[in-house]
Design a protein around this motif. Structure first.
Motif, PDB file in Angstrom:
ATOM      1  N   ARG A 171     -36.138  -9.439 -37.546  1.00  0.00           N
ATOM      2  CA  ARG A 171     -35.291  -8.550 -36.738  1.00  0.00           C
ATOM      3  C   ARG A 171     -35.148  -7.183 -37.423  1.00  0.00           C
ATOM      4  O   ARG A 171     -35.122  -6.141 -36.761  1.00  0.00           O
ATOM      5  CB  ARG A 171     -33.926  -9.210 -36.532  1.00  0.00           C
ATOM      6  N   LYS A 172     -35.078  -7.199 -38.751  1.00  0.00           N
ATOM      7  CA  LYS A 172     -34.976  -5.936 -39.479  1.00  0.00           C
ATOM      8  C   LYS A 172     -36.250  -5.108 -39.297  1.00  0.00           C
ATOM      9  O   LYS A 172     -36.194  -3.880 -39.112  1.00  0.00           O
ATOM     10  CB  LYS A 172     -34.745  -6.241 -40.962  1.00  0.00           C
ATOM     11  N   GLU A 173     -37.388  -5.809 -39.318  1.00  0.00           N
ATOM     12  CA  GLU A 173     -38.657  -5.109 -39.096  1.00  0.00           C
ATOM     13  C   GLU A 173     -38.721  -4.542 -37.681  1.00  0.00           C
ATOM     14  O   GLU A 173     -39.177  -3.394 -37.466  1.00  0.00           O
ATOM     15  CB  GLU A 173     -39.827  -6.067 -39.336  1.00  0.00           C
ATOM     16  N   ALA A 174     -38.250  -5.332 -36.692  1.00  0.00           N
ATOM     17  CA  ALA A 174     -38.249  -4.846 -35.305  1.00  0.00           C
ATOM     18  C   ALA A 174     -37.319  -3.647 -35.150  1.00  0.00           C
ATOM     19  O   ALA A 174     -37.652  -2.664 -34.444  1.00  0.00           O
ATOM     20  CB  ALA A 174     -37.848  -5.978 -34.366  1.00  0.00           C
ATOM     21  N   ASP A 175     -36.144  -3.681 -35.799  1.00  0.00           N
ATOM     22  CA  ASP A 175     -35.214  -2.552 -35.723  1.00  0.00           C
ATOM     23  C   ASP A 175     -35.833  -1.287 -36.357  1.00  0.00           C
ATOM     24  O   ASP A 175     -35.634  -0.165 -35.875  1.00  0.00           O
ATOM     25  CB  ASP A 175     -33.904  -2.893 -36.427  1.00  0.00           C
ATOM     26  N   GLY A 176     -36.604  -1.516 -37.444  1.00  0.00           N
ATOM     27  CA  GLY A 176     -37.275  -0.359 -38.070  1.00  0.00           C
ATOM     28  C   GLY A 176     -38.310   0.250 -37.135  1.00  0.00           C
ATOM     29  O   GLY A 176     -38.426   1.492 -37.028  1.00  0.00           O
ATOM     30  N   ASP A 177     -39.077  -0.606 -36.463  1.00  0.00           N
ATOM     31  CA  ASP A 177     -40.050  -0.091 -35.501  1.00  0.00           C
ATOM     32  C   ASP A 177     -39.362   0.620 -34.348  1.00  0.00           C
ATOM     33  O   ASP A 177     -39.869   1.639 -33.825  1.00  0.00           O
ATOM     34  CB  ASP A 177     -40.910  -1.237 -34.964  1.00  0.00           C
ATOM     35  N   LEU A 178     -38.211   0.093 -33.934  1.00  0.00           N
ATOM     36  CA  LEU A 178     -37.482   0.727 -32.837  1.00  0.00           C
ATOM     37  C   LEU A 178     -36.995   2.116 -33.245  1.00  0.00           C
ATOM     38  O   LEU A 178     -37.089   3.086 -32.461  1.00  0.00           O
ATOM     39  CB  LEU A 178     -36.302  -0.149 -32.413  1.00  0.00           C
ATOM     40  N   HIS A 188     -46.067   6.995 -29.923  1.00  0.00           N
ATOM     41  CA  HIS A 188     -45.256   6.029 -30.684  1.00  0.00           C
ATOM     42  C   HIS A 188     -45.895   5.614 -31.990  1.00  0.00           C
ATOM     43  O   HIS A 188     -45.365   4.776 -32.712  1.00  0.00           O
ATOM     44  CB  HIS A 188     -44.996   4.783 -29.825  1.00  0.00           C
ATOM     45  N   GLY A 189     -47.006   6.156 -32.308  1.00  0.00           N
ATOM     46  CA  GLY A 189     -47.654   5.801 -33.569  1.00  0.00           C
ATOM     47  C   GLY A 189     -48.297   4.414 -33.496  1.00  0.00           C
ATOM     48  O   GLY A 189     -48.846   4.003 -32.467  1.00  0.00           O
ATOM     49  N   ASP A 190     -48.170   3.686 -34.596  1.00  0.00           N
ATOM     50  CA  ASP A 190     -48.836   2.388 -34.702  1.00  0.00           C
ATOM     51  C   ASP A 190     -47.937   1.230 -34.320  1.00  0.00           C
ATOM     52  O   ASP A 190     -48.177   0.096 -34.706  1.00  0.00           O
ATOM     53  CB  ASP A 190     -49.351   2.185 -36.135  1.00  0.00           C
ATOM     54  N   VAL A 191     -46.840   1.461 -33.615  1.00  0.00           N
ATOM     55  CA  VAL A 191     -45.939   0.386 -33.202  1.00  0.00           C
ATOM     56  C   VAL A 191     -46.148   0.094 -31.731  1.00  0.00           C
ATOM     57  O   VAL A 191     -46.551   0.972 -30.954  1.00  0.00           O
ATOM     58  CB  VAL A 191     -44.454   0.760 -33.472  1.00  0.00           C
ATOM     59  N   ASN A 192     -45.852  -1.145 -31.351  1.00  0.00           N
ATOM     60  CA  ASN A 192     -45.912  -1.546 -29.945  1.00  0.00           C
ATOM     61  C   ASN A 192     -44.611  -1.130 -29.274  1.00  0.00           C
ATOM     62  O   ASN A 192     -43.557  -1.728 -29.541  1.00  0.00           O
ATOM     63  CB  ASN A 192     -46.117  -3.049 -29.826  1.00  0.00           C
ATOM     64  N   ALA A 193     -44.652  -0.125 -28.446  1.00  0.00           N
ATOM     65  CA  ALA A 193     -43.445   0.393 -27.801  1.00  0.00           C
ATOM     66  C   ALA A 193     -43.773   0.806 -26.376  1.00  0.00           C
ATOM     67  O   ALA A 193     -44.906   1.191 -26.051  1.00  0.00           O
ATOM     68  CB  ALA A 193     -42.870   1.567 -28.583  1.00  0.00           C
ATOM     69  N   ALA A 194     -42.753   0.759 -25.500  1.00  0.00           N
ATOM     70  CA  ALA A 194     -42.939   1.139 -24.099  1.00  0.00           C
ATOM     71  C   ALA A 194     -41.573   1.307 -23.467  1.00  0.00           C
ATOM     72  O   ALA A 194     -40.562   0.770 -23.949  1.00  0.00           O
ATOM     73  CB  ALA A 194     -43.745   0.082 -23.358  1.00  0.00           C
ATOM     74  N   LEU A 195     -41.547   2.122 -22.387  1.00  0.00           N
ATOM     75  CA  LEU A 195     -40.331   2.290 -21.603  1.00  0.00           C
ATOM     76  C   LEU A 195     -40.299   1.259 -20.492  1.00  0.00           C
ATOM     77  O   LEU A 195     -41.261   1.127 -19.724  1.00  0.00           O
ATOM     78  CB  LEU A 195     -40.280   3.711 -21.016  1.00  0.00           C
ATOM     79  N   ASP A 196     -39.210   0.543 -20.432  1.00  0.00           N
ATOM     80  CA  ASP A 196     -39.009  -0.482 -19.394  1.00  0.00           C
ATOM     81  C   ASP A 196     -40.234  -1.391 -19.266  1.00  0.00           C
ATOM     82  O   ASP A 196     -40.826  -1.513 -18.176  1.00  0.00           O
ATOM     83  CB  ASP A 196     -38.695   0.164 -18.048  1.00  0.00           C
ATOM     84  N   PRO A 197     -40.658  -1.985 -20.336  1.00  0.00           N
ATOM     85  CA  PRO A 197     -41.814  -2.903 -20.231  1.00  0.00           C
ATOM     86  C   PRO A 197     -41.465  -4.078 -19.332  1.00  0.00           C
ATOM     87  O   PRO A 197     -40.317  -4.533 -19.298  1.00  0.00           O
ATOM     88  CB  PRO A 197     -42.056  -3.340 -21.681  1.00  0.00           C
ATOM     89  N   ILE A 209     -42.757  -7.132 -31.805  1.00  0.00           N
ATOM     90  CA  ILE A 209     -43.662  -7.504 -32.892  1.00  0.00           C
ATOM     91  C   ILE A 209     -43.973  -8.988 -32.757  1.00  0.00           C
ATOM     92  O   ILE A 209     -43.147  -9.766 -32.246  1.00  0.00           O
ATOM     93  CB  ILE A 209     -43.051  -7.203 -34.279  1.00  0.00           C
ATOM     94  N   PRO A 210     -45.133  -9.450 -33.177  1.00  0.00           N
ATOM     95  CA  PRO A 210     -45.504 -10.874 -33.026  1.00  0.00           C
ATOM     96  C   PRO A 210     -44.503 -11.796 -33.750  1.00  0.00           C
ATOM     97  O   PRO A 210     -44.033 -11.496 -34.854  1.00  0.00           O
ATOM     98  CB  PRO A 210     -46.890 -10.946 -33.661  1.00  0.00           C
ATOM     99  N   TYR A 211     -44.214 -12.884 -33.071  1.00  0.00           N
ATOM    100  CA  TYR A 211     -43.234 -13.836 -33.629  1.00  0.00           C
ATOM    101  C   TYR A 211     -43.848 -15.225 -33.837  1.00  0.00           C
ATOM    102  O   TYR A 211     -43.201 -16.132 -34.342  1.00  0.00           O
ATOM    103  CB  TYR A 211     -42.035 -13.938 -32.669  1.00  0.00           C
TER     104      TYR A 211
END
Length: 427
Positions: A43-50, A63-72, A116-118
Motif C-alpha cells: 500500500r505504501k508503494e501504491a501511495d508513492g506511485d499515486l 505519468h512516467g513509468d507508473v500504471n495510472a489513468a483517469l476513471d479507469p 500495482i501487481p498484487y
C-alpha cells in the motif's frame, strides 16, 4: 483396564487439543502481523506511485513509468465513491482479471488511480499461511506423541497399582506396587521410600498409600490369626478337663445343661483351631480317586440331617474325602440352621450344588464371602460365622471353586466346582 486406557487417550487428546488451540491462536496472530506488514508495504508503494502520478497530472505531463489513468473502468466502486467524496484511499481489487493494489485520489472531478501487481504478494501470503499451518500440524503431532507417551507411562503405572489392589482384595496381602527405577518412583513393602523425593508424584503417593494399607491390613490379620489360635489352644485344655469333670456329676437336668454348653464350647474351640490351621497355609490335602456321587451320598447320610441327593451325572475326582465331607457337612448344617427345608444336594459331573428354601444368603456374604463371627442374620439362629469360613478354607486347600448365591425363587445356593483338569469321566 478400559478406564485406564480411556484415561491415556483422554490425556493425549486433551494435550493435542490444547496444542492445536495455542497453535491456531499463534498462527492467526502471526498471519495478521505479517499480512499487515506486507500489505502495508504494497500500500505504501501504491501511495508513492499515486503521489508521483498526481505530480505529473498537475503539470500536465505523462505519468512516467507508473500504471495510472483517469476513471479507469476496473476501479472498485467503493474506492470510486471514496474519491467522489474528496478522499484518497487504497484497496485490493482486480484489473484485467489480475489482482492489483489500487490507490486513487480526486483530480478535477475525476478519479486519478494507479495500480500495482498484487499477485506475488498474495502468493507470498499464501506461502506464509501454508508454512504456519504446516508448523502447527507438526507441533500438534509432536505434542500428541509426547502427550501419548507421558499418558501411557501414567496409565501403565496406574494399571500396575490397580492390579495390585485387585490382588490384595482377592486375599494376596503380600502383593506390593514396585515401579522401575527409571520412573523415579519405587513403592517399598509398606515402608517409606528412603530416597529423597525429587518431585511431587501423585501416582507414587497412591502406590505408597496402597502398600501402607496392605501392610497394615496384613499385620492386623496376622494378629487376629495369632489371637484366634492362642485362644483356641488355651481353651482346649481346660475344656477337656471340664468335660471330664462334668461326666462325674450326678445324672439330671443340670448335668445335661452343663454338658450341652461345654460341648458347644468345645466344638467352637475345635472350629477355631481348624481355622487357625487353614490360615497358616500349611494344610496339605491327601488326594485319592473318589466317586463324587457316592461320596456326596455318604457325606449327607453321615450328618443325619434331612436332605435329598440327586446325581444327574457321576464322575470320578481326585480329592480329599475327609475335607470334602467336612465341606458338605458344614453346608448342610448351615442350611438347616439359617435356611428352611427342603434342602437339596445335586451332583452333575464335577459340580455339586447345595440349596435350601430359606431367606437366602445376606448380600454382604455374597459380595465379600464368609467372614468369621458374622452370621448376617443373628435373629434366625445361633452361629458364629465359622462354618462357612471353614468351608471356604477347605475349598481353597482342595482347589475347589466356591460360589455363594440366592435362587430367583428364594433360598441359598452354594456351588462347588472341582478342578476340571483332575477329572476322569465315569458312568
Amino acid at each position: 483396564m478400559r478406564a485406564l486406557s480411556s484415561l491415556r487417550w483422554k490425556i493425549a487428546l486433551t494435550t493435542t487439543m490444547v496444542c492445536c488451540m495455542v497453535a491456531a491462536a499463534l498462527g492467526i496472530l502471526v498471519h495478521n502481523v505479517v499480512a499487515r506488514q506486507i500489505v502495508g508495504e504494497v500500500r505504501k508503494e501504491a501511495d508513492g506511485d499515486l503521489d508521483h502520478a498526481l505530480g505529473h497530472y498537475e503539470y500536465g505531463t505523462a505519468h512516467g513509468d507508473v500504471n495510472a489513468a483517469l476513471d479507469p473502468p476496473g476501479l472498485p466502486e467503493q474506492l470510486r465513491q471514496l474519491v467522489a467524496r474528496g478522499d484518497t484511499g487504497s484497496m485490493v481489487g482486480r484489473h484485467e482479471g489480475k489482482p492489483v493494489m489500487w490507490a486513487a485520489a480526486p483530480a478535477d472531478e475525476h478519479a486519478l488511480a494507479v495500480w500495482i501487481p498484487y499477485e506475488e504478494t498474495r502468493d507470498r501470503l499464501r506461502d506464509i499461511d501454508a508454512a504456519i499451518l504446516a508448523s502447527s500440524v507438526l507441533a500438534a503431532g509432536v505434542v500428541a506423541l509426547a502427550g501419548l507417551f507421558l499418558a501411557d507411562r501414567i496409565s501403565r503405572r496406574l494399571t500396575t497399582t490397580a492390579a495390585v489392589a485387585r490382588r490384595i482384595s482377592a486375599g494376596d496381602l503380600d502383593a506390593r506396587v514396585d515401579f522401575p527405577a527409571d520412573g523415579d518412583t519405587r513403592a517399598s513393602a509398606g515402608e517409606d521410600d528412603p530416597r529423597p523425593a525429587r518431585s511431587r508424584d501423585e501416582v507414587r503417593d497412591v502406590a505408597h498409600a496402597l502398600d501402607s494399607m496392605a501392610g497394615s491390613l496384613q499385620d492386623r490379620l496376622e494378629a487376629e490369626k495369632r489371637f484366634t489360635a492362642d485362644v483356641a489352644h488355651e481353651l482346649r485344655t481346660p475344656l477337656t478337663g471340664s468335660l471330664a469333670a462334668a461326666a462325674l456329676l450326678p445324672e439330671g437336668r443340670p448335668k445335661e445343661m452343663i454338658n450341652d454348653r461345654l460341648k458347644a464350647l468345645h466344638l467352637l474351640t475345635e472350629d477355631l483351631l481348624e481355622i487357625s490351621r487353614l490360615d497358616s497355609g500349611v494344610e496339605q490335602a491327601e488326594l485319592a480317586r473318589v466317586e463324587l456321587g457316592r461320596a456326596v451320598r455318604r457325606a449327607v447320610a453321615a450328618t443325619g440331617l434331612d436332605a435329598s441327593v440327586r446325581v444327574l451325572r457321576d464322575t470320578v475326582v481326585l480329592t480329599d474325602r475327609r475335607r470334602l465331607d467336612r465341606i458338605l457337612a458344614n453346608l448342610l448344617v448351615n442350611s438347616h440352621r439359617h435356611g428352611a427345608p427342603p434342602v437339596e444336594v445335586t451332583v452333575e459331573g464335577p459340580v455339586v450344588v447345595v440349596r435350601d428354601h430359606g431367606p437366602g444368603y445376606p448380600p454382604a456374604l455374597i459380595e465379600h464371602g464368609p467372614q468369621r463371627f458374622r452370621t448376617g442374620d443373628p435373629g434366625r439362629g445361633r452361629g458364629h460365622g465359622l462354618g462357612l469360613t471353614i468351608v471356604a478354607g477347605q475349598a481353597t486347600v482342595l482347589e475347589i471353586t466356591l460360589h455363594f448365591a440366592n435362587a430367583p425363587d428364594g433360598g441359598a445356593v452354594t456351588t462347588l466346582r472341582l478342578p476340571v483338569g483332575r477329572l476322569t469321566e465315569g458312568s
